[in-house]
Motif scaffolding. Structure first.
Motif, PDB file in Angstrom:
ATOM      1  N   ASP B  12     -10.460   1.027  -2.879  1.00 56.86           N
ATOM      2  CA  ASP B  12      -8.457   0.207  -3.517  1.00 56.86           C
ATOM      3  C   ASP B  12      -8.090  -0.060  -2.389  1.00 56.86           C
ATOM      4  N   LEU B  13      -7.865   1.309  -1.744  1.00 55.41           N
ATOM      5  CA  LEU B  13      -6.792   0.404  -0.890  1.00 55.41           C
ATOM      6  C   LEU B  13      -7.402  -0.171   0.118  1.00 55.41           C
ATOM      7  N   GLU B  14      -8.319  -0.669   0.328  1.00 50.98           N
ATOM      8  CA  GLU B  14      -8.463  -2.069   1.358  1.00 50.98           C
ATOM      9  C   GLU B  14      -8.449  -3.112   0.410  1.00 50.98           C
ATOM     10  N   GLY B  15      -8.406  -3.043  -1.070  1.00 50.68           N
ATOM     11  CA  GLY B  15      -8.429  -4.591  -1.965  1.00 50.68           C
ATOM     12  C   GLY B  15      -6.512  -4.931  -1.836  1.00 50.68           C
ATOM     13  N   LEU B  16      -6.260  -3.636  -1.790  1.00 52.44           N
ATOM     14  CA  LEU B  16      -4.352  -3.517  -1.619  1.00 52.44           C
ATOM     15  C   LEU B  16      -3.875  -4.104  -0.678  1.00 52.44           C
ATOM     16  N   ARG B  17      -4.513  -3.616   0.439  1.00 47.48           N
ATOM     17  CA  ARG B  17      -4.392  -4.599   2.509  1.00 47.48           C
ATOM     18  C   ARG B  17      -4.536  -5.981   1.865  1.00 47.48           C
ATOM     19  N   ARG B  18      -5.804  -6.331   1.214  1.00 47.86           N
ATOM     20  CA  ARG B  18      -6.693  -8.114   1.317  1.00 47.86           C
ATOM     21  C   ARG B  18      -5.135  -8.042   0.806  1.00 47.86           C
ATOM     22  N   SER B  19      -4.885  -7.875  -0.235  1.00 43.45           N
ATOM     23  CA  SER B  19      -3.463  -8.724  -2.051  1.00 43.45           C
ATOM     24  C   SER B  19      -2.751  -9.066  -0.911  1.00 43.45           C
ATOM     25  N   ILE B  20      -2.481  -7.962   0.105  1.00 38.30           N
ATOM     26  CA  ILE B  20      -0.967  -7.949   0.845  1.00 38.30           C
ATOM     27  C   ILE B  20      -1.289  -9.160   1.521  1.00 38.30           C
ATOM     28  N   ALA B  21      -2.528  -8.417   2.202  1.00 33.18           N
ATOM     29  CA  ALA B  21      -2.199  -9.386   3.538  1.00 33.18           C
ATOM     30  C   ALA B  21      -2.161 -11.053   2.680  1.00 33.18           C
ATOM     31  N   GLU B  22      -3.018 -11.605   1.877  1.00 35.12           N
ATOM     32  CA  GLU B  22      -2.862 -12.753   1.172  1.00 35.12           C
ATOM     33  C   GLU B  22      -1.511 -13.239   0.585  1.00 35.12           C
TER      34      GLU B  22
END
Lengths: 240, 240
Positions: B12-22
């Motif tokens: 979950d956290l990983e996914g959030l950080r990926r979205s924020i990077a995008e």
């Protein structure tokens, strides 16, 4: 949940709503006072508004922290989760209203020594600010009463504010062209008008949050003004 | 928590950080492109930026919803809760950066038919925008690396942006006073400069969130510029 937990949970929500009501009242006063400070060039009043903003910022942080902790501790289900998310969003919008009112107050200080343009230059801004104050009051009342219909009325009226802003923008440009001594003052008025227009946008954000809170649905329809790119070429104001 | 839950939580956290990077990458491009569109009066590029903003808004909503659901479902403790709150805050700041870049793009469209002021009028804005683009990139890198020191460097450099904005504000007023035909164009440039300055403020907000994320402490010290009320009378820009 046990009866005891339910009651303490209700107390949490009640406390959040009380803090938001306090924030709302403060932001209404800040907008009203900042407009008075600008029109009357009352730098003492302006300084009071500038100082008051810190309290609003602190309240917003408190609401956010309390709401998040409540979410983390109590694992609320759909309805209650919506209540908490709405509290976070509305507190953030009110805090921004305070920032924008503070910026108007700072400009009231900045222009206090400037050349005085014709009084009619501030009349339009005063009028626009009064309309937005009414919008802000109505949307906060709608939140207090969980009245979705009233919130939607506020939401629809934002178009009037945008139209008024565009016309005020043109008017202020005219004063600047008439007499270069008006330029500094009128530039600050332009930014103040933009701030008031943005406060209007925050009232529509709050209206959208009330819609979400009451119906459980996000508003996917955009505000009409977000789709006016086709007429933008004619608009000096470049809204949004 | 069981091993399985921990792993899915990390995902979950990983996914959030990926979205924020995008989101971060998108907002950087939007700021760069909107400045190019303004300087070259490229309305086609401006329209592209205006359309792109919807995607950024959607991503922000997604990050917010996912983070809140994760908080509600998993009852995270201090560290993980901070990670989720930070994700919500940073996504909100990036979304605002996108809005401000979109507004610059709208102004690029609005001035496309206007009288052309001297080219030096846009040079200052270009320079300021490049500095803010670097700030935005650095703070997003600092977030990706959880590098608090780098975030604080960005935070401290915001003073330069504010000083540049104030000087650009004065310069643009001068062009307006020199030739009334410059007024409309330069007014839009003033608002664009203000937008870039506010993007700078959002990079400092992100830096403050990184500080909170890494250290667990909020920054109670205000940014220096928030305390410049004493010199405000001399400042046409009325920052903040």
């Amino acid at each position: 949940m046990s009866d005891h937990i339910v009651r303490s949970y209700d107390a949490d929500l009640e406390g959040l709503r009380r803090s938001i009501a306090e924030m709302g009242g403060m932001s209404e006063r800040m907008l009203g006072d900042s407009t008075v400070a600008l029109v009357r060039r009352d730098t003492a009043l302006a300084q009071k508004i500038i100082s008051a903003d810190q309290r609003l910022d602190n309240l917003q942080r408190e609401v956010e922290e309390k709401a998040v902790l409540t979410i983390a501790r109590r694992q609320p289900l759909a309805n209650d989760l919506r209540e908490l998310i709405s509290a976070i969003r509305i507190a953030a919008d009110i805090e921004r209203v305070g920032d924008l009112a503070k910026n108007i107050a700072k400009r009231a200080v900045a222009i206090s020594g400037q050349f005085s343009p014709p009084h009619r230059a501030v009349v339009g801004l005063e009028h626009m600010s009064r309309l937005v104050q009414a919008q802000l009051k109505d949307v906060l009342d709608a939140y207090a009463a969980s009245n979705e219909q009233k919130a939607m009325e506020v939401w629809r009226r934002d178009d009037e504010i945008d139209a008024l802003y565009t016309s005020l923008f043109r008017e202020l440009l005219t004063y600047m062209m008439e007499d270069p001594r008006n330029i500094t003052f009128c530039t600050h008025l332009l930014f103040c008008a933009k701030n008031v227009e943005r406060i209007g946008d925050h009232t529509t954000n709050i209206a959208e949050t009330i819609h979400y809170l009451v119906t459980g649905q996000s508003m996917d329809e955009n505000r009409p003004k977000l789709d006016t790119t086709n007429i933008l070429v004619d608009l000096p104001a470049a809204n949004g």
